[in-house]
Write a protein that holds these residues in place. Structure first.
Motif, short mmCIF file in Angstrom:
data_model
loop_
_atom_site.label_atom_id
_atom_site.label_comp_id
_atom_site.label_asym_id
_atom_site.label_seq_id
_atom_site.Cartn_x
_atom_site.Cartn_y
_atom_site.Cartn_z
N ILE A 151 71.12 12.02 -25.58
CA ILE A 151 71.99 11.99 -24.39
C ILE A 151 71.38 12.84 -23.27
O ILE A 151 71.30 12.41 -22.12
N ARG A 152 70.87 14.03 -23.65
CA ARG A 152 70.28 14.91 -22.63
C ARG A 152 69.02 14.27 -22.03
O ARG A 152 68.80 14.33 -20.82
N PRO A 197 66.28 21.70 -31.26
CA PRO A 197 67.02 20.79 -30.36
C PRO A 197 66.43 20.63 -28.97
O PRO A 197 66.47 19.55 -28.40
N ARG A 198 65.85 21.70 -28.43
CA ARG A 198 65.28 21.59 -27.07
C ARG A 198 64.06 20.66 -27.06
O ARG A 198 63.81 19.96 -26.09
N ILE A 242 72.76 16.10 -33.95
CA ILE A 242 71.89 16.93 -33.09
C ILE A 242 70.93 16.02 -32.32
O ILE A 242 70.67 16.23 -31.14
N LYS A 283 72.74 14.24 -29.51
CA LYS A 283 72.89 15.12 -28.34
C LYS A 283 71.58 15.17 -27.55
O LYS A 283 71.58 15.11 -26.33
N ALA A 313 65.17 18.44 -36.49
CA ALA A 313 66.55 18.64 -36.01
C ALA A 313 66.82 20.11 -35.73
O ALA A 313 67.76 20.45 -35.03
N ALA A 314 66.01 21.00 -36.27
CA ALA A 314 66.21 22.43 -36.03
C ALA A 314 65.58 22.88 -34.71
O ALA A 314 65.64 24.06 -34.38
#
Lengths: 63, 271
Positions: free
Chosen positions: B32-33, B177-178, B26, B29, B174-175
């Motif tokens: 990467i974003r 993500p945004r 997570i 990701k 990690a919970a």
């Protein structure tokens, strides 16, 4: 709202069930060790499953 | 609609080696974003890591990556930044790698305020080596080397970083993500040392020894106990017991190390 198409990449999915639990609309289900898209018509495209999947295994596309 | 992560990942590297439900994926990701949001050129971005589960992360990413000695991510990253100050340097690592074995490198990189972003994935344990307790294992928690509960007090990584002199310190889980990519983006844009602590789940070596029945239990625990730093100011100490603050915890402007060093070079050359 236009419907969504959910893609599960089965080769990547490790069956952790995070997406199943965090989906607010109960779209996904566990099929033994892998995720199964059970009710794609209920998807509201909140992207929680895609964001929370640690394995890059689920993608939400516009239908 | 679906985010295109594949363009940032080395072909053929997925599926990754992390356990089912491990939060490192997570965070990857999110990274990467964040890199896409900042528009980083992969030829001009160095991602450095040490040893451990979290330190496997750069191996999957298509950028200039460096997998170094245990705990020495910050040291190698400092070297990269000094040699090529125009590069964007991102460090990745776990809590054991960053604050135990690499504790000294970590605090001194913070002290220098060198322009890099350190994403530190705190999963409360040494995962790869078999679940030994780390400085971040909560007091009383069980690990393979503390079967009767861990007697040690805990390192608060964010407070350590603030104390050591980092100029941007943020925490998330990690919970969320945004928030991960939002904070990493802020960290990359910040001129100076940015520490992003991401509280992570390790179901294999931490969760199963500490009464988390599943990955989902751990994720729900992270989600339920995260309190935004803004909201925490209105809460009492009792309400905050056992919670962790998230969001930007500290930010200040201070001279950055490579810029200071360029001045030294100028002086030494008699300009």
């Amino acid at each position: 709202m236009s419907s969504a198409r959910l893609e599960v990449i089965e080769r990547y999915c490790k069956g952790c069930s995070i997406c199943v639990e965090f989906c607010p609309k109960n779209v996904l289900e566990m099929d033994v060790f892998l995720v199964k898209v059970a009710r794609p018509e209920d998807c509201i495209k909140c992207m929680q499953c895609e964001l929370l999947c640690p394995d890059f295994a689920i993608k939400v596309h516009d239908a | 609609m679906a985010y295109d992560y594949d363009k940032s990942i080395r072909p053929g590297k997925l599926p990754h080696i992390w356990c089912p439900g491990c939060g490192h994926g997570i965070v990857m990701k999110g990274l990467i974003r964040a890199m896409d949001t900042c528009g980083l050129d992969r030829k001009n971005t160095a991602i450095v890591s040490g040893i451990g589960c979290a330190s496997r992360l750069p191996g999957y990413l298509d950028a200039c990556t460096l997998h170094t000695a245990h705990g020495r991510a910050a040291a190698f990253a400092t070297g990269v930044k000094m040699a090529k100050p125009e590069m964007t340097v991102i460090c990745c690592g776990g809590d054991g790698d960053g604050t135990a074995i690499g504790g000294n490198h970590f605090i001194h990189a913070c002290r220098r305020n060198i322009d890099m972003t350190y994403v530190i994935m705190n999963n409360f344990i040494y995962g790869m080596t078999g679940g030994q307790f780390s400085p971040c294992t909560p007091t009383g928690a069980k690990a393979s080397t503390t079967p009767y509960g861990n007697p040690d007090p805990v390192f608060d990584i964010s407070k350590l970083a603030i104390g050591a002199g980092a100029t941007f310190v943020a925490r998330t889980t990690a919970a969320h993500p945004r928030e991960i990519d939002k904070l990493i983006t802020m960290g990359i844009k910040h001129k100076g040392m940015a520490i992003i602590e991401v509280l992570d789940d390790c179901p294999t070596t931490y969760g199963r020894r500490n009464k988390f029945r599943s990955v989902v239990d751990m994720m729900k625990h992270l989600k339920a106990n995260a309190v935004p730093a803004v909201a925490a100011s209105k809460m009492t100490a009792e309400q905050l017991a056992g919670k962790f603050l998230t969001g930007v915890l500290f930010q200040e402007e201070r001279p950055e190390y490579t810029a200071q060093y360029a001045e030294v070079i100028k002086k030494a050359q008699g300009a």
